[in-house]
Design a protein around this motif. Sequence first.
Motif, short mmCIF file in Angstrom:
data_model
loop_
_atom_site.label_atom_id
_atom_site.label_comp_id
_atom_site.label_asym_id
_atom_site.label_seq_id
_atom_site.Cartn_x
_atom_site.Cartn_y
_atom_site.Cartn_z
N ARG A 53 -3.05 0.65 -8.72
CA ARG A 53 -2.05 1.12 -9.68
C ARG A 53 -1.03 0.03 -9.97
O ARG A 53 -0.46 -0.55 -9.06
N SER A 93 -5.02 0.04 -1.88
CA SER A 93 -5.31 0.82 -0.68
C SER A 93 -6.56 0.27 0.01
O SER A 93 -7.34 -0.47 -0.59
N TYR A 119 -6.60 -7.31 -0.09
CA TYR A 119 -5.57 -6.75 -0.96
C TYR A 119 -5.07 -7.82 -1.93
O TYR A 119 -4.82 -7.54 -3.10
N THR A 150 7.23 3.16 1.94
CA THR A 150 8.16 3.44 0.86
C THR A 150 9.22 2.34 0.76
O THR A 150 9.36 1.52 1.67
N TYR A 200 4.23 -2.53 2.86
CA TYR A 200 3.59 -1.22 2.94
C TYR A 200 4.71 -0.20 3.05
O TYR A 200 5.87 -0.55 3.23
N ARG A 259 1.74 -3.82 -2.55
CA ARG A 259 2.02 -2.82 -1.52
C ARG A 259 0.73 -2.09 -1.13
O ARG A 259 -0.02 -1.62 -1.96
N ASP A 260 0.54 -1.99 0.20
CA ASP A 260 -0.53 -1.15 0.72
C ASP A 260 -0.05 0.28 0.65
O ASP A 260 0.85 0.69 1.37
N ALA A 261 -0.65 1.05 -0.24
CA ALA A 261 -0.25 2.45 -0.44
C ALA A 261 -1.23 3.42 0.19
O ALA A 261 -1.24 4.61 -0.14
N LEU A 280 -2.04 8.20 -2.54
CA LEU A 280 -2.20 6.96 -3.30
C LEU A 280 -3.31 6.11 -2.72
O LEU A 280 -3.61 5.04 -3.24
N LEU A 338 4.92 -3.95 -9.69
CA LEU A 338 4.41 -3.39 -8.44
C LEU A 338 2.91 -3.17 -8.58
O LEU A 338 2.45 -2.61 -9.58
N CYS A 339 2.16 -3.61 -7.59
CA CYS A 339 0.72 -3.39 -7.53
C CYS A 339 0.43 -2.61 -6.25
O CYS A 339 0.55 -3.15 -5.16
N ASP A 340 0.11 -1.32 -6.40
CA ASP A 340 -0.25 -0.49 -5.25
C ASP A 340 -1.75 -0.55 -5.04
O ASP A 340 -2.53 -0.27 -5.96
#
Length: 135
Positions: free
Chosen positions: A65, A83, A119, A20, A18, A47-49, A59, A79-81
Motif C-alpha cells: 500500500r 507485509s 521488504y 503504529t 514497523y 513500514r512492515d504492516a 494490513l 509511506l509504503c506499507d
Amino acid sequence: VGQPPSSGGDTVFVFKTYSTFTPWKTHQIDRYADQLAGAGIPVVILRDASALRRHGETLGDGKVRKSFVMLSTGKSVPLCDVSWQAALDEWGQEAFEGLAPKGGGDHDLQLGQGVHNQYEALWWRHCRPSGSEKY
C-alpha cells in the motif's frame, strides 16, 4: 552561509519501521525530513504492516500500500506499507530461506514484524517513484 549541495534526485532517505506511528517516531521522521530537505533529499517511510489493522482489517494481507503520513509541520511523507505475506507472494519461500518473520534485535515483536531486504525490494518495485514523479 552557503547552501548544502543538492542530491540531484539520486538520493532518497528510507526510514524503515514497523508498528503504529507514535509521537516520538513522527518527531524523528519530521526531523529527518526537515534536515534533509535543504540538501534536496526526500524522506520516505518503509513500514512492515504485517501485524497492523486498520478499520478492523489486517494490513498483512499480501498487498503493498502506498499512501502518505502528514507530519506536524504540515509536510507529507510517502509511506509504503508492506507485509511478510506480500514479500512471500512476490519473491516465494526460497527467498526467505533461513529467515524468520520477525526482526528488531532486543524487541519482543509479534510474528511478521521487522524490515528485511525483501521488504526493501518491494519498495523498489512498488513504491519507488518513477522518473516523472516528485516527492
